[in-house]
Motif scaffolding. Structure first.
Motif, PDB file in Angstrom:
ATOM      1  N   TYR A   1       0.943  -1.108  -0.138  1.00 58.86           N
ATOM      2  CA  TYR A   1       0.027   0.035   0.134  1.00 58.86           C
ATOM      3  C   TYR A   1       0.877   1.265  -0.053  1.00 58.86           C
ATOM      4  O   TYR A   1       0.720   2.282  -0.617  1.00 58.86           O
ATOM      5  CB  TYR A   1      -0.965  -0.063   1.238  1.00 58.86           C
ATOM      6  CG  TYR A   1      -1.836  -1.127   1.178  1.00 58.86           C
ATOM      7  CD1 TYR A   1      -3.008  -0.663   0.421  1.00 58.86           C
ATOM      8  CD2 TYR A   1      -1.486  -2.208   1.850  1.00 58.86           C
ATOM      9  CE1 TYR A   1      -3.956  -1.990   0.308  1.00 58.86           C
ATOM     10  CE2 TYR A   1      -2.687  -3.284   1.909  1.00 58.86           C
ATOM     11  CZ  TYR A   1      -3.889  -3.313   0.822  1.00 58.86           C
ATOM     12  OH  TYR A   1      -4.765  -3.891   0.825  1.00 58.86           O
ATOM     13  N   LEU A   2       1.817   1.209   0.674  1.00 55.73           N
ATOM     14  CA  LEU A   2       3.159   2.428   0.637  1.00 55.73           C
ATOM     15  C   LEU A   2       3.668   2.620  -0.770  1.00 55.73           C
ATOM     16  O   LEU A   2       3.734   3.834  -1.086  1.00 55.73           O
ATOM     17  CB  LEU A   2       4.103   2.025   1.894  1.00 55.73           C
ATOM     18  CG  LEU A   2       5.178   3.112   1.945  1.00 55.73           C
ATOM     19  CD1 LEU A   2       4.594   4.431   2.696  1.00 55.73           C
ATOM     20  CD2 LEU A   2       6.395   2.700   2.841  1.00 55.73           C
ATOM     21  N   PHE A   3       3.956   1.562  -1.204  1.00 51.10           N
ATOM     22  CA  PHE A   3       4.639   1.807  -2.418  1.00 51.10           C
ATOM     23  C   PHE A   3       3.648   1.601  -3.674  1.00 51.10           C
ATOM     24  O   PHE A   3       4.272   1.725  -4.901  1.00 51.10           O
ATOM     25  CB  PHE A   3       5.655   0.571  -2.857  1.00 51.10           C
ATOM     26  CG  PHE A   3       6.868   0.765  -1.914  1.00 51.10           C
ATOM     27  CD1 PHE A   3       7.709   1.986  -1.511  1.00 51.10           C
ATOM     28  CD2 PHE A   3       7.200  -0.324  -0.862  1.00 51.10           C
ATOM     29  CE1 PHE A   3       8.476   2.021  -0.688  1.00 51.10           C
ATOM     30  CE2 PHE A   3       8.303  -0.283   0.039  1.00 51.10           C
ATOM     31  CZ  PHE A   3       8.923   1.011   0.365  1.00 51.10           C
ATOM     32  N   GLY A   4       2.497   1.538  -3.523  1.00 50.39           N
ATOM     33  CA  GLY A   4       1.537   1.735  -4.652  1.00 50.39           C
ATOM     34  C   GLY A   4       1.230   0.234  -5.495  1.00 50.39           C
ATOM     35  O   GLY A   4       0.883   0.531  -6.546  1.00 50.39           O
ATOM     36  N   THR A   5       1.640  -0.824  -4.864  1.00 53.31           N
ATOM     37  CA  THR A   5       1.620  -2.246  -5.736  1.00 53.31           C
ATOM     38  C   THR A   5       0.744  -2.988  -5.184  1.00 53.31           C
ATOM     39  O   THR A   5       0.505  -4.211  -5.480  1.00 53.31           O
ATOM     40  CB  THR A   5       2.798  -2.647  -5.850  1.00 53.31           C
ATOM     41  OG1 THR A   5       3.511  -2.819  -4.361  1.00 53.31           O
ATOM     42  CG2 THR A   5       4.035  -2.025  -6.665  1.00 53.31           C
ATOM     43  N   ALA A   6      -0.246  -2.642  -4.264  1.00 57.15           N
ATOM     44  CA  ALA A   6      -1.329  -3.228  -3.666  1.00 57.15           C
ATOM     45  C   ALA A   6      -2.507  -3.646  -4.691  1.00 57.15           C
ATOM     46  O   ALA A   6      -2.768  -2.744  -5.648  1.00 57.15           O
ATOM     47  CB  ALA A   6      -1.916  -3.017  -2.470  1.00 57.15           C
ATOM     48  N   VAL A   7      -3.126  -4.930  -4.768  1.00 62.08           N
ATOM     49  CA  VAL A   7      -4.088  -5.115  -5.700  1.00 62.08           C
ATOM     50  C   VAL A   7      -5.325  -4.396  -5.532  1.00 62.08           C
ATOM     51  O   VAL A   7      -5.716  -4.201  -4.247  1.00 62.08           O
ATOM     52  CB  VAL A   7      -4.434  -6.735  -5.744  1.00 62.08           C
ATOM     53  CG1 VAL A   7      -5.581  -6.960  -6.512  1.00 62.08           C
ATOM     54  CG2 VAL A   7      -3.350  -7.573  -6.508  1.00 62.08           C
ATOM     55  N   LYS A   8      -5.949  -3.687  -6.550  1.00 57.61           N
ATOM     56  CA  LYS A   8      -7.121  -3.072  -6.466  1.00 57.61           C
ATOM     57  C   LYS A   8      -8.041  -3.788  -7.161  1.00 57.61           C
ATOM     58  O   LYS A   8      -8.163  -3.781  -8.832  1.00 57.61           O
ATOM     59  CB  LYS A   8      -7.107  -1.775  -6.637  1.00 57.61           C
ATOM     60  CG  LYS A   8      -6.182  -0.791  -5.957  1.00 57.61           C
ATOM     61  CD  LYS A   8      -6.070   0.481  -6.063  1.00 57.61           C
ATOM     62  CE  LYS A   8      -4.991   1.319  -5.477  1.00 57.61           C
ATOM     63  NZ  LYS A   8      -4.822   2.586  -5.916  1.00 57.61           N
ATOM     64  N   SER A   9      -9.356  -4.292  -6.666  1.00 60.75           N
ATOM     65  CA  SER A   9     -10.023  -5.311  -7.619  1.00 60.75           C
ATOM     66  C   SER A   9     -11.495  -5.269  -6.889  1.00 60.75           C
ATOM     67  O   SER A   9     -11.495  -5.318  -5.764  1.00 60.75           O
ATOM     68  CB  SER A   9      -9.554  -6.685  -7.571  1.00 60.75           C
ATOM     69  OG  SER A   9     -10.351  -7.527  -8.212  1.00 60.75           O
ATOM     70  N   LYS A  10     -12.512  -5.321  -7.920  1.00 58.13           N
ATOM     71  CA  LYS A  10     -13.887  -5.565  -7.255  1.00 58.13           C
ATOM     72  C   LYS A  10     -13.954  -6.830  -6.849  1.00 58.13           C
ATOM     73  O   LYS A  10     -15.047  -7.295  -6.325  1.00 58.13           O
ATOM     74  CB  LYS A  10     -14.744  -4.946  -8.486  1.00 58.13           C
ATOM     75  CG  LYS A  10     -14.610  -3.729  -8.578  1.00 58.13           C
ATOM     76  CD  LYS A  10     -15.495  -3.213  -9.844  1.00 58.13           C
ATOM     77  CE  LYS A  10     -15.644  -1.770 -10.005  1.00 58.13           C
ATOM     78  NZ  LYS A  10     -16.260  -1.294 -11.289  1.00 58.13           N
ATOM     79  N   ASN A  11     -13.301  -7.852  -7.404  1.00 57.04           N
ATOM     80  CA  ASN A  11     -13.485  -9.334  -7.055  1.00 57.04           C
ATOM     81  C   ASN A  11     -13.151  -9.813  -5.690  1.00 57.04           C
ATOM     82  O   ASN A  11     -11.889  -9.093  -5.316  1.00 57.04           O
ATOM     83  CB  ASN A  11     -12.964 -10.048  -8.070  1.00 57.04           C
ATOM     84  CG  ASN A  11     -13.436 -10.040  -9.545  1.00 57.04           C
ATOM     85  OD1 ASN A  11     -14.528  -9.788  -9.505  1.00 57.04           O
ATOM     86  ND2 ASN A  11     -12.758 -10.138 -10.598  1.00 57.04           N
ATOM     87  N   LYS A  12     -13.778 -10.448  -5.169  1.00 61.03           N
ATOM     88  CA  LYS A  12     -13.394 -10.928  -3.552  1.00 61.03           C
ATOM     89  C   LYS A  12     -11.896 -11.924  -3.996  1.00 61.03           C
ATOM     90  O   LYS A  12     -10.980 -11.723  -2.994  1.00 61.03           O
ATOM     91  CB  LYS A  12     -14.467 -11.497  -2.896  1.00 61.03           C
ATOM     92  CG  LYS A  12     -14.113 -11.619  -1.516  1.00 61.03           C
ATOM     93  CD  LYS A  12     -15.292 -12.194  -0.714  1.00 61.03           C
ATOM     94  CE  LYS A  12     -14.978 -12.158   0.791  1.00 61.03           C
ATOM     95  NZ  LYS A  12     -16.355 -12.676   1.604  1.00 61.03           N
ATOM     96  N   PHE A  13     -11.885 -12.669  -4.737  1.00 66.02           N
ATOM     97  CA  PHE A  13     -10.991 -13.618  -4.897  1.00 66.02           C
ATOM     98  C   PHE A  13     -10.524 -13.853  -6.397  1.00 66.02           C
ATOM     99  O   PHE A  13     -11.395 -13.470  -7.266  1.00 66.02           O
ATOM    100  CB  PHE A  13     -11.313 -15.035  -4.513  1.00 66.02           C
ATOM    101  CG  PHE A  13     -11.980 -15.085  -2.813  1.00 66.02           C
ATOM    102  CD1 PHE A  13     -10.897 -14.951  -2.013  1.00 66.02           C
ATOM    103  CD2 PHE A  13     -13.106 -15.386  -2.564  1.00 66.02           C
ATOM    104  CE1 PHE A  13     -11.487 -14.819  -0.718  1.00 66.02           C
ATOM    105  CE2 PHE A  13     -13.621 -15.514  -1.381  1.00 66.02           C
ATOM    106  CZ  PHE A  13     -12.756 -15.110  -0.320  1.00 66.02           C
ATOM    107  N   PRO A  14      -9.154 -14.235  -6.650  1.00 61.96           N
ATOM    108  CA  PRO A  14      -8.938 -14.223  -8.012  1.00 61.96           C
ATOM    109  C   PRO A  14      -9.742 -15.474  -8.890  1.00 61.96           C
ATOM    110  O   PRO A  14     -10.383 -16.221  -8.205  1.00 61.96           O
ATOM    111  CB  PRO A  14      -7.476 -14.656  -7.974  1.00 61.96           C
ATOM    112  CG  PRO A  14      -6.869 -14.628  -6.588  1.00 61.96           C
ATOM    113  CD  PRO A  14      -8.219 -14.683  -5.520  1.00 61.96           C
ATOM    114  N   GLU A  15      -9.707 -15.160 -10.103  1.00 59.92           N
ATOM    115  CA  GLU A  15     -10.538 -16.323 -10.907  1.00 59.92           C
ATOM    116  C   GLU A  15      -9.644 -17.418 -11.688  1.00 59.92           C
ATOM    117  O   GLU A  15     -10.075 -18.495 -11.788  1.00 59.92           O
ATOM    118  CB  GLU A  15     -11.035 -15.579 -12.071  1.00 59.92           C
ATOM    119  CG  GLU A  15     -12.065 -14.469 -11.768  1.00 59.92           C
ATOM    120  CD  GLU A  15     -12.930 -13.996 -12.918  1.00 59.92           C
ATOM    121  OE1 GLU A  15     -12.653 -14.435 -14.165  1.00 59.92           O
ATOM    122  OE2 GLU A  15     -13.689 -12.995 -12.830  1.00 59.92           O
TER     123      GLU A  15
END
Length: 400
Positions: free
Chosen positions: A354-368
């Motif tokens: 989150y600090l370095f801007g590389t956290a996933v931002k997704s509307k999905n709860k889990f990966p497909e």
């Protein structure tokens, strides 16, 4: 009896004798869920325990070559003998019971034969005398203990709190990942020797005894948290380099080729990546000179998280998911969904992404889906170790 009848009888006897081996070999090449009530689950448990007990007996015979020095100095031989005896009794009892009941006879005959072989070689009574302490070794003891402990702990957790409820323990490609697991444990001596050599020769000039003493004087808990933070910062940037540098990605792609996430999935790793990552992560810890207690605490944490964060587990983490790396967080790193590519690099502290801007931002709860985009990685341990050295191809794109 005619000569032809004798040959036929001998052939049938040989076929019956090798049938347990052939059926067991065939079983080890399968995947999928084991149905309860047929004797197969208890047979697999008996076979696994019998095999581990046989390996343990061999390790008792040759401790100077088959056990890890740092571990054997802390062993209680009496406790290990008791554990081995219990393992032999459980494996022998299960397999013999299934043979008597006629359930999965060939599989259980094979398991019972392993128990008999372990007992014939001395079982839990193998004498251990004095032996040299500075000999070349492979970590057979570490393999046995870690496989047994990981199976008992993480398989239970996965069954109690599964992310994917229908996922089988013996999922596709489990054989490949078990080979990675075994080799990574067996080469622990060579890996540690290589890592220590590189640390001392590349970074020894940076060591300051006065500064290191200041670090060691920090109270244990804050020192441990600082140790994990320093390690994770090094891990973050090393990990990010694996994704952003095409040459390094070819090694790291081996790890990302796992298409099913569970406790064994994290073992899939190229041997050179394993060594390079340890050098990069341990170098700052070596330079800063954290205390032995803090380093031991860090080793326990990294050992647990490396397995747990790949596990097929889902728990309600609440606000902790923004602070610590969890299975939910790390599963996104292994996803091949578009929004997950080159994200969630941290190994311990999620807030770094989150600090370095590389956290996933997704509307999905889990990966497909999981794995490398394009699914170009070959299956098989040897093929995956050779993969980075193949000619330059389209899969040099460092996208997961």
């Amino acid at each position: 009896m005619s000569e032809h009848s004798k040959r036929e009888a001998a052939r049938e006897a040989i076929e019956r004798a090798v049938q347990p081996v052939a059926e067991t070999r065939e079983l080890l090449h399968r995947d999928g869920e084991l149905k309860p009530g047929l004797g197969k689950i208890s047979g697999v448990i008996a076979l696994s325990l019998g095999f581990l007990c046989l390996l343990a007996v061999v390790a008792f015979h040759f401790p100077q070559y088959l056990t890890t020095p740092d571990l054997r100095h802390k062993y209680s031989v009496d406790v290990l003998r008791q554990v081995l005896l219990v393992g032999l009794l459980v494996a022998g009892g299960m397999s013999l019971g299934n043979v008597i009941l006629g359930r999965q006879r060939n599989l259980n005959i094979m398991a019972f034969l392993l128990v008999i072989a372990a007992v014939a070689l001395g079982g839990s009574r193998v004498p251990v005398g004095e032996f040299p302490d500075h000999t070349p070794y492979i970590g057979l003891d570490w393999f046995i203990l870690d496989l047994l402990g990981s199976t008992l702990i993480f398989v239970v957790i996965e069954k109690l709190f599964p992310l994917y409820k229908g996922q089988a323990i013996f999922r596709k490609e489990w054989q490949t990942d078990l080979k990675h697991f075994a080799v990574n444990h067996f080469i622990v001596g060579l890996a540690l020797l290589t890592v220590n050599f590189l640390l001392h020769h590349l970074f020894g000039w940076l060591v300051s005894s006065h500064f290191q003493q200041t670090v060691r004087d920090i109270p244990f808990l804050p020192q441990l948290l600082l140790c994990v933070l320093v390690a994770d910062l090094a891990q973050y940037w090393t990990h990010r380099a694996y994704h952003e540098v095409p040459f390094l990605w070819r090694f790291h792609a081996v790890h990302h080729s796992v298409k099913t996430m569970d406790w064994l999935a994290g073992s899939r790793q190229h041997m050179l990546e394993l060594i390079f990552t340890r050098v990069c992560v341990l170098a700052p810890l070596y330079i800063l000179g954290f205390s032995e207690a803090a380093m031991n605490g860090y080793i326990l944490i990294v050992g647990f998280q490396a397995v747990f964060n790949h596990a097929n587990v889902h728990l309600p983490w609440g606000p902790l998911k923004y602070v610590l790396v969890t299975p939910d967080f790390h599963h996104w790193h292994h996803a091949s969904d578009d929004e997950a590519i080159d994200k969630n690099y941290a190994a311990h502290y999620a807030f770094l992404d989150y600090l370095f801007g590389t956290a996933v931002k997704s509307k999905n709860k889990f990966p497909e889906r999981y794995g490398v985009v394009g699914d170009y990685m070959p299956d098989g341990f040897v093929k995956q170790q050779l993969f980075p050295f193949r000619g330059k191809q389209a899969d040099d794109n460092p996208a997961a």
